[in-house]
Scaffold this motif. Structure first.
Motif, mmCIF file in Angstrom:
data_model
loop_
_atom_site.group_PDB
_atom_site.id
_atom_site.type_symbol
_atom_site.label_atom_id
_atom_site.label_comp_id
_atom_site.label_asym_id
_atom_site.label_seq_id
_atom_site.Cartn_x
_atom_site.Cartn_y
_atom_site.Cartn_z
ATOM 1 N N VAL A 1 -0.155 -4.480 -10.902
ATOM 2 C CA VAL A 1 -0.731 -3.276 -11.513
ATOM 3 C C VAL A 1 -2.184 -3.556 -11.906
ATOM 4 C CG1 VAL A 1 -0.629 -1.759 -13.510
ATOM 5 C CG2 VAL A 1 1.468 -2.337 -12.304
ATOM 6 N N GLN A 2 -2.406 -4.734 -12.494
ATOM 7 C CA GLN A 2 -3.761 -5.099 -12.921
ATOM 8 C C GLN A 2 -4.710 -5.175 -11.714
ATOM 9 O OE1 GLN A 2 -3.566 -5.831 -16.282
ATOM 10 N NE2 GLN A 2 -5.718 -6.210 -16.715
ATOM 11 N N ARG A 3 -4.196 -5.739 -10.636
ATOM 12 C CA ARG A 3 -5.039 -5.865 -9.435
ATOM 13 C C ARG A 3 -5.330 -4.493 -8.838
ATOM 14 N NH1 ARG A 3 -1.693 -10.390 -7.829
ATOM 15 N NH2 ARG A 3 -0.946 -9.212 -6.036
ATOM 16 N N LEU A 4 -4.309 -3.619 -8.897
ATOM 17 C CA LEU A 4 -4.534 -2.258 -8.417
ATOM 18 C C LEU A 4 -5.606 -1.572 -9.268
ATOM 19 C CD1 LEU A 4 -3.818 0.107 -6.619
ATOM 20 C CD2 LEU A 4 -1.952 0.666 -8.150
ATOM 21 N N GLY A 5 -5.590 -1.898 -10.562
ATOM 22 C CA GLY A 5 -6.600 -1.345 -11.464
ATOM 23 C C GLY A 5 -7.990 -1.747 -11.029
ATOM 24 N N ILE A 6 -8.123 -2.996 -10.593
ATOM 25 C CA ILE A 6 -9.432 -3.461 -10.119
ATOM 26 C C ILE A 6 -9.851 -2.665 -8.887
ATOM 27 C CG2 ILE A 6 -10.657 -5.432 -9.136
ATOM 28 C CD1 ILE A 6 -8.644 -7.155 -10.867
ATOM 29 N N ALA A 7 -8.906 -2.489 -7.958
ATOM 30 C CA ALA A 7 -9.216 -1.715 -6.758
ATOM 31 C C ALA A 7 -9.634 -0.300 -7.134
ATOM 32 C CB ALA A 7 -8.003 -1.691 -5.829
ATOM 33 N N ALA A 8 -8.904 0.286 -8.099
ATOM 34 C CA ALA A 8 -9.214 1.659 -8.516
ATOM 35 C C ALA A 8 -10.616 1.725 -9.117
ATOM 36 C CB ALA A 8 -8.175 2.149 -9.517
ATOM 37 N N ALA A 9 -10.988 0.691 -9.886
ATOM 38 C CA ALA A 9 -12.300 0.700 -10.527
ATOM 39 C C ALA A 9 -13.415 0.570 -9.495
ATOM 40 C CB ALA A 9 -12.380 -0.430 -11.553
ATOM 41 N N ALA B 1 0.812 -1.216 0.000
ATOM 42 C CA ALA B 1 0.000 0.000 0.000
ATOM 43 C C ALA B 1 0.843 1.262 0.000
ATOM 44 C CB ALA B 1 -0.938 0.004 1.197
ATOM 45 N N ASN B 2 2.026 1.203 0.598
ATOM 46 C CA ASN B 2 2.857 2.401 0.681
ATOM 47 C C ASN B 2 4.128 2.314 -0.153
ATOM 48 O OD1 ASN B 2 1.409 4.241 2.386
ATOM 49 N ND2 ASN B 2 1.651 2.709 3.992
ATOM 50 N N ARG B 3 4.113 1.355 -1.087
ATOM 51 C CA ARG B 3 5.275 1.279 -1.988
ATOM 52 C C ARG B 3 4.938 1.966 -3.298
ATOM 53 N NH1 ARG B 3 6.157 -4.886 -1.736
ATOM 54 N NH2 ARG B 3 6.442 -4.599 -3.965
ATOM 55 N N LYS B 4 5.950 2.502 -3.947
ATOM 56 C CA LYS B 4 5.662 3.182 -5.209
ATOM 57 C C LYS B 4 5.259 2.171 -6.276
ATOM 58 C CE LYS B 4 8.616 7.044 -4.356
ATOM 59 N NZ LYS B 4 10.026 7.263 -4.314
ATOM 60 N N ILE B 5 4.313 2.565 -7.105
ATOM 61 C CA ILE B 5 3.775 1.666 -8.127
ATOM 62 C C ILE B 5 4.857 1.297 -9.145
ATOM 63 C CG2 ILE B 5 1.985 1.464 -9.909
ATOM 64 C CD1 ILE B 5 0.369 3.505 -8.290
ATOM 65 N N ARG B 6 5.880 2.155 -9.231
ATOM 66 C CA ARG B 6 6.971 1.926 -10.191
ATOM 67 C C ARG B 6 7.521 0.501 -10.115
ATOM 68 N NH1 ARG B 6 10.612 6.593 -9.649
ATOM 69 N NH2 ARG B 6 9.106 7.546 -11.046
ATOM 70 N N GLY B 7 7.614 -0.044 -8.886
ATOM 71 C CA GLY B 7 8.225 -1.371 -8.737
ATOM 72 C C GLY B 7 7.253 -2.524 -8.847
ATOM 73 N N PHE B 8 6.015 -2.249 -9.232
ATOM 74 C CA PHE B 8 5.008 -3.314 -9.237
ATOM 75 C C PHE B 8 5.153 -4.244 -10.429
ATOM 76 C CE2 PHE B 8 1.301 -1.658 -6.458
ATOM 77 C CZ PHE B 8 2.190 -1.389 -5.454
ATOM 78 N N SER B 9 4.757 -5.520 -10.219
ATOM 79 C CA SER B 9 4.707 -6.463 -11.337
ATOM 80 C C SER B 9 3.425 -6.196 -12.127
ATOM 81 C CB SER B 9 4.697 -7.888 -10.817
ATOM 82 O OG SER B 9 3.446 -8.169 -10.234
ATOM 83 N N LYS B 10 3.340 -6.817 -13.304
ATOM 84 C CA LYS B 10 2.191 -6.582 -14.171
ATOM 85 C C LYS B 10 0.881 -7.000 -13.501
ATOM 86 C CE LYS B 10 0.952 -6.888 -18.897
ATOM 87 N NZ LYS B 10 0.665 -7.812 -19.971
ATOM 88 N N GLY B 11 0.948 -8.126 -12.825
ATOM 89 C CA GLY B 11 -0.242 -8.617 -12.142
ATOM 90 C C GLY B 11 -0.678 -7.681 -11.034
ATOM 91 N N MET C 1 -9.626 -9.877 -18.063
ATOM 92 C CA MET C 1 -8.935 -11.139 -17.798
ATOM 93 C C MET C 1 -7.611 -11.263 -18.534
ATOM 94 S SD MET C 1 -11.148 -12.545 -15.890
ATOM 95 C CE MET C 1 -12.823 -13.073 -15.589
ATOM 96 N N SER C 2 -7.414 -10.425 -19.552
ATOM 97 C CA SER C 2 -6.332 -10.737 -20.498
ATOM 98 C C SER C 2 -4.952 -10.678 -19.858
ATOM 99 C CB SER C 2 -6.397 -9.803 -21.700
ATOM 100 O OG SER C 2 -6.112 -8.487 -21.300
ATOM 101 N N GLY C 3 -4.737 -9.736 -18.958
ATOM 102 C CA GLY C 3 -3.380 -9.615 -18.408
ATOM 103 C C GLY C 3 -3.172 -10.401 -17.134
ATOM 104 N N LEU C 4 -4.135 -11.204 -16.759
ATOM 105 C CA LEU C 4 -4.097 -11.785 -15.414
ATOM 106 C C LEU C 4 -3.616 -13.224 -15.385
ATOM 107 C CD1 LEU C 4 -7.419 -10.427 -13.946
ATOM 108 C CD2 LEU C 4 -5.112 -9.717 -13.368
ATOM 109 N N ASP C 5 -3.017 -13.588 -14.258
ATOM 110 C CA ASP C 5 -2.677 -14.987 -14.019
ATOM 111 C C ASP C 5 -3.944 -15.694 -13.532
ATOM 112 O OD1 ASP C 5 -2.958 -13.745 -11.642
ATOM 113 O OD2 ASP C 5 -0.937 -14.093 -10.916
ATOM 114 N N PRO C 6 -3.944 -17.030 -13.471
ATOM 115 C CA PRO C 6 -5.156 -17.756 -13.075
ATOM 116 C C PRO C 6 -5.742 -17.247 -11.767
ATOM 117 C CG PRO C 6 -3.501 -19.276 -13.845
ATOM 118 C CD PRO C 6 -2.865 -17.933 -13.860
ATOM 119 N N LEU C 7 -4.875 -16.905 -10.813
ATOM 120 C CA LEU C 7 -5.352 -16.415 -9.529
ATOM 121 C C LEU C 7 -6.121 -15.114 -9.688
ATOM 122 C CD1 LEU C 7 -4.048 -18.285 -7.276
ATOM 123 C CD2 LEU C 7 -3.310 -16.119 -6.272
ATOM 124 N N GLY C 8 -5.565 -14.241 -10.516
ATOM 125 C CA GLY C 8 -6.194 -12.954 -10.777
ATOM 126 C C GLY C 8 -7.530 -13.142 -11.475
#
Lengths: 271, 321, 289
Positions: free
Chosen positions: B145-153, B133-143, B167-174
């Motif tokens: 970022v996608q999950r953060l996108g869901i939270a933002a939505a 939650a308090n780390r810069k998004i710069r270091g995030f993995s693709k997954g 679904m396109s950018g997500l791993d099975p868990l996502g």
């Protein structure tokens, strides 16, 4: 009310981005180094080390503020559109104009902070230069402050120019290059126009070129209008009319730029 | 009942290249999505799905036609007040932390500072980003970022969620996470509009689908109707005693698809089901399966496209294939 | 980014080290030339809104060039180019006192340069009306080089009016107007100038000039003593030795020799004038090509 809150939040986020940008951080470090070198630089002067110190520190603040504006414009405005990070914000229930104004507000905040900080650093270095100088003139602090305001004016105008070009162009580098162009032209149109009008050229001017220069003079922002450095360096009296004209000119020009940018940005497809 | 999304003759033309050739990305789209519906928007790449979504989100302007979100024209930013949006490849201001980003977005949604804080914490927990939650998004993995996108939505507790290829950018868990969230929201009565080219998502999640082919809408309707149209055939598999032959009964008139030891598989119409089952029981046999002969969405899609093997159709995949 | 900056920094340091090593290497060094700057409007455009800094930088460049050329390499500086550069620097920032001061130090001994030098100083006076140095310099140039004591006195009065410490001017103007001894006045002027100068190269040059003036003063006094004794001036300087008034003729620090001219005045064959003229010619040749 809501729009103002959005502009404020966007501005603060942009400010954070600016302060966390590596390029801008290294620029600021370089600026600090240059200001520290004022003492050395001014020591080479024969007759006017204090004047040279004021000159050097103001020039450093100016170049720094402009470079920060340029790179901030590149990294936080143009690139934000290019990488689509801005789409998330534009998809929120805010108008594009609010988005644009928020970004500009952030630019203003950062520029204000930078000019204030480096102005303060310069102001602290000047008394150091004065130590050991006999017959040094007193520093015109009021003029020094006005010169800083002028620098702020130049960088904000260039920021608004970047904003306009960002609204126009699709790539990130293009607005940057175009703003650099405006900077080059804007700070020399007056000199070139005066030079041509003085009739010092060997051959008579082709009317087409004269016309071109006149158009450039009125079209591009006249940045030399905001140059109050000479008044600060030599402690001359600033004509109030000139300062007032610069203020009004800057405000009007900036409002026109922002309106244009907002209009163009409104129609822009974020594909 | 009011609609969540409505479009009328929505079209978009782009000018492309040096010669400014007109390219039609979307042509006369008429859509109406009711509140509480989960709507899947299918099409190959370049079919006009993203164009539609971007028009709805006010990112691009329609050349012709109109669109409304909750009865408000999409050109009005306030129309998006109750809409959550996840773009296909979300990009964030990577110098911010997730908490800062959500705070910024919350402010734009006119949320209270306290509500933003509470909701951010809750959502970052939901997408398992509490630690970051308090780390810069710069270091995030693709997954991430996608999950953060869901939270933002989901931040504004939106009544309508517009998801572009969630679904396109997500791993099975996502993917599982997104599917769970969609079902949860559906239960809460929210409307969900999402585009995809992954068939599996559609079949399990959607109430209705729309199919776009090269900017034209080819089908809108219930997924059942699409897959099991009227006059559909059924398949019956039966286990029969030894020495039994289909010719002895009514089953003899049916088409035998396959036969393996004591198992027989026939094709039959809806009308023939009752007489066929009676005949099987009378002969001392048992029914193993009885199911509608289903069309796959791929088949449906290819039917609609009309042209087999056209470029872009390989984009339409199901996880099984 | 950091690595890039570090890389630049390291390369710069290395280049600087190599350059300074090369300049220590003595004979192998490349000839030192002073650049000719683009027109003023172009300089102003290139300064990106910092024309005062550009002016200072041109002055610094001129100063460093002169120091290395004159004091370190002991070569004749390219005076013409230096003057043009200082003229451009004072067009960029007409209040840049360093330029006027440096120009006076460099060119006040070169007679053909006096008209342009005076024009430069007058430009300075327009923009620095409260600076006593500029009329002071003009006064010296009019008096020593143009032999115009009336204009010189006029400028000296303007200078005296601008400074609270006018004892220097009192003695100087007394010498200029009443005693009429140019060499004594020139020595006073030069001593005043040297006292205000801290640049080592310029000081070295001024000391050399002072040395020459002191030698001339010495010879002039000997000539006067001879005339008093014999009722007529000597035919040549060697006569002074023959009659035992001096033991030897001092060496001309400029490498020439001291002579008596037709009017009986002690003169030196200064090479400075030739240096200015040579550059003049070379510039014309370059322009013709």
């Amino acid at each position: 009310m809501h729009s103002f809150a959005c502009i404020r939040a966007l501005g603060l986020a942009t400010l954070k981005g600016g302060l966390r940008d590596r390029l801008i951080q290294s620029l600021l470090l370089a600026g600090l180094f240059f200001l520290l070198s004022t003492l050395v630089f001014s020591s080479f002067s024969m007759r006017q080390p204090l004047e040279v110190a004021i000159n050097y520190s103001l020039a450093t603040v100016q170049i720094l503020a402009i470079l920060v504006t340029l790179f901030l414009g590149l990294n936080l405005l143009s690139r934000e559109i290019e990488t689509r990070a801005g789409y998330l914000l534009m998809g929120q229930p805010i108008s594009r104009t609010v988005y644009l104004l928020g970004k500009f507000y952030g630019l203003c905040l950062l520029n204000f902070l930078i000019v204030a900080f480096f102005g303060l650093c310069a102001a602290l270095s000047l008394p150091l230069v004065k130590i050991g100088l006999t017959n040094a003139p007193s520093i015109a602090w009021g003029n020094f402050f006005v010169a800083q305001l002028g620098i702020l004016g130049i960088s904000l105008l260039l920021g608004a120019v970047t904003l306009l070009f960002t609204a126009l162009a699709t790539s990130a580098v293009l607005p940057f290059l175009m703003t650099v162009g405006v900077w080059f032209i804007g700070q020399s149109t007056e000199a070139v126009k005066n030079y041509l009008e003085a009739g010092l050229t060997a051959q008579p001017m082709p009317p087409a070129l004269k016309w071109l220069v006149t158009v450039a003079y009125y079209l591009f922002p006249n940045l030399s209008l905001f140059d109050f450095k000479v008044y600060a360096i030599y402690g001359l009296t600033i004509p109030p009319l000139l300062a007032g004209y610069a203020l009004i000119y800057g405000l009007v020009y900036m409002v026109i730029l922002l309106l244009l940018a907002a209009t163009l940005f409104q129609k822009r497809d974020m594909t | 009942m009011t609609s969540a999304i409505k479009t009328s003759k929505l079209s978009k033309q782009y000018k492309k290249g040096v010669r400014q050739q007109q390219v039609s990305a979307l042509l006369d789209l008429d859509l109406e999505i009711r509140r509480g519906e989960v709507f899947g928007f299918i099409g190959s790449n370049g079919a006009g799905k993203s164009t539609t979504i971007k028009i709805l989100m006010g990112l691009i302007q329609a050349t012709n036609g109109q669109a409304w979100l909750f009865e408000r024209p999409v050109t009005d930013p306030a129309a998006r007040l109750h809409v959550g949006y996840l773009s296909e490849h979300p990009h964030f201001h990577d110098f911010l932390t997730p908490l800062e980003l959500l705070h910024l977005l919350g402010t734009m949604r006119q949320m209270e500072r306290k509500t933003i804080a509470r909701k951010s914490e809750e959502l970052l927990g939901l997408v398992s980003l509490s630690e970051a939650a308090n780390r810069k998004i710069r270091g995030f993995s693709k997954g991430m970022v996608q999950r953060l996108g869901i939270a933002a939505a989901l931040l504004g507790d939106p009544d309508l969620l517009i998801l572009d290829e969630p679904m396109s950018g997500l791993d099975p868990l996502g993917r599982h996470l997104v599917a769970t969230i969609i079902r949860d929201l559906q239960r809460q009565g929210k409307t969900i509009f999402f585009s995809t080219h992954i068939i599996h998502d559609i079949e399990t999640l959607c109430d209705r689908v729309g199919i776009l082919v090269q900017g034209h809408q080819k089908y809108v309707g219930s997924i059942q109707e699409a897959l099991y149209p009227a006059g559909n055939l059924f398949e019956i598999t039966v286990r029969m005693p030894e020495q039994w032959a289909p010719a002895q009964t009514i089953l003899g008139s049916l088409r035998l698809l396959w036969h393996k030891e004591s198992l027989y598989n026939f094709e039959l119409t809806e009308a023939e089901i009752s007489s066929a089952t009676q005949a099987v029981i009378a002969a001392g046999g048992g029914i193993v399966t009885l199911e509608p002969k289903r069309r796959s969405l791929e088949e449906l899609f290819l039917d609609l496209s009309g042209k087999f093997g056209e470029k872009g159709q390989s984009d339409l995949t199901s996880p099984a294939s | 980014m950091k690595r890039l900056l570090l890389g630049f920094g390291a390369t710069g340091m290395l280049a600087w080290l190599i350059a300074s090593y090369a300049s220590l290497g003595g004979r192998a060094v490349a000839p030192l030339r002073f650049p000719s700057y683009p027109p003023v409007w172009a300089l102003q455009a290139m300064s990106l809104g910092n024309k005062e800094l550009a002016s200072t930088l041109i002055f610094y460049n001129a100063q460093f060039y002169f120091g290395e050329k004159y004091a370190w390499r002991r070569e004749t500086p390219e005076y013409q180019r230096l003057f043009v550069a200082l003229d451009k620097a004072t067009d960029l920032d007409p209040r840049n006192m360093d330029c006027y001061y440096f120009a006076q130090g460099l060119f006040s001994d070169i007679k053909p340069a006096i008209p342009v030098l005076n024009r430069l100083l007058q430009k300075g006076m327009r923009y620095r009306p409260n600076d006593w140095y500029l009329p002071f310099f003009l006064s010296a140039n009019y008096y020593f080089q143009l032999k115009d004591p009336v204009t010189a006195a006029h400028y000296l009065q303007r200078a005296a009016a601008l400074t609270p410490n006018s004892s220097l001017f009192a003695s100087l103007s007394a010498r200029m107007l009443y005693q009429g001894n140019q060499t004594d006045a020139a020595i006073s002027y030069l001593e005043a100038f040297i006292k205000e100068t801290n640049n080592p190269g310029v000081r070295q040059m001024l000391f050399k000039r002072l040395e020459a003036l002191v030698a001339i003063q010495y010879l002039e006094r000997a000539v006067a003593a001879f005339a008093k004794e014999h009722g007529h001036p000597p035919q040549s300087l060697t006569e002074l030795i023959r009659f035992g008034i001096i033991k030897k003729i001092p060496a001309d620090p400029y490498g020439g020799t001291f002579e008596l001219d037709a009017t009986g005045r002690v003169v030196t064959t200064s090479k400075l004038v030739e240096a200015w003229k040579n550059h003049d010619k070379r510039n014309q040749n370059q322009q013709a090509q």
